[in-house]
Design an enzyme around this catalytic site. Sequence first.
Site, PDB file in Angstrom:
ATOM      1  N   GLU A 148       0.837  -1.207   0.000  1.00 31.85           N
ATOM      2  CA  GLU A 148       0.000   0.000   0.000  1.00 31.85           C
ATOM      3  C   GLU A 148       0.868   1.253   0.000  1.00 31.85           C
ATOM      4  OE1 GLU A 148       0.830   1.581   2.961  1.00 31.85           O
ATOM      5  OE2 GLU A 148       1.834  -0.281   3.523  1.00 31.85           O
ATOM      6  N   GLU A 291       4.482  -0.751   2.390  1.00 29.21           N
ATOM      7  CA  GLU A 291       4.584  -0.845   0.929  1.00 29.21           C
ATOM      8  C   GLU A 291       4.448  -2.268   0.401  1.00 29.21           C
ATOM      9  OE1 GLU A 291       8.110   0.883  -0.720  1.00 29.21           O
ATOM     10  OE2 GLU A 291       7.817   2.834   0.237  1.00 29.21           O
TER      11      GLU A 291
END
Length: 327
Positions: A148, A291
């Site tokens: 994300e 991430e």
Amino acid sequence: AWKRWDSVAKPLRSLGVLEEAIASAAGIFGTWQVDFGKKAVVILCADNGIVEEGISQTGKEVTAVVTSNFTRGDSCVCLMAESAGVEKELCGLEEKYPLIHKNVRCGTRNFLKEPALTEEETVQALEIGIDLVKDLKNQGYGLIATGEMGIGNTTTSSAVVSAALKLDPYLVTGRGAGLDSPGLLRKISVIRQGILLHQPDPEDGIDILSKVGGLDLAGMAGVFLGGALYRVPIVIDGFISGAAALMAQRIFPACAGYMLASHTSSEPAGHLLLEALHKKAAISAGLCLGEGTGAAALMPLLDMALRIYREMSTFKEIQIEDYKPLK
């Protein structure tokens, strides 16, 4: 799958969580002959309106900067994924990002002022995540990691975890990307006020996501739901990904059986999420980058375990007596 593992000429269960992960994958695929095929990390990107409340060290414009870096392969998760032979799939959930698959709305609303999303927007984001899994499976991907990017999403994640586990925000909220102590107290206060204002139902993932969540979380929750629907193992990254996994579990409890945990996040709620999902992480390395970095780090370990599972000689083949479990 366990019969195969226990026949391999090594001490029983000596690869720990990695053996469990391969056995889980066998259950998901419906065959002991596990083959992940191609692997991908899916990165969901969206702004979060709660950033207006000063809960982050940086402004929401950084989301767009880092997302642009993703498109060039210039980020931690991109470099780690490349090293691991894992493809990246970028998904923006609002119209300003060039990597969009589908647009929901222009950023998540400030949940201190109003619900973060409407129920319709939440469902739309969930469906985008589900469709991503469908598309990837049709392209031959058999293992998907979740990532994300959204400045402020440790706040939305802490809010949904606090609501779902019925714990005070103080117990589940960390410093995110580097808040000082006054900033952390502000973050906790904002979450507490938002939950008090909206009263999300702890058992209703859609209700929680729409009231105090975000587009990136909803999209990731959809990826976890898609894993159950299309029988693809989905790797949980860290705290934010784990919060999305918890929301997926609240929506469809059985989908937890289609998840693999990569690592225990150093965020305060990292271990609480894994306990709630009944998962054991393979990696304990103090990771808290997000991430999808932790999930990408698991991929080579799974490849190593799978090679042992598929290729190593059995006790019978080398003509020694099988190891027996100790009572």
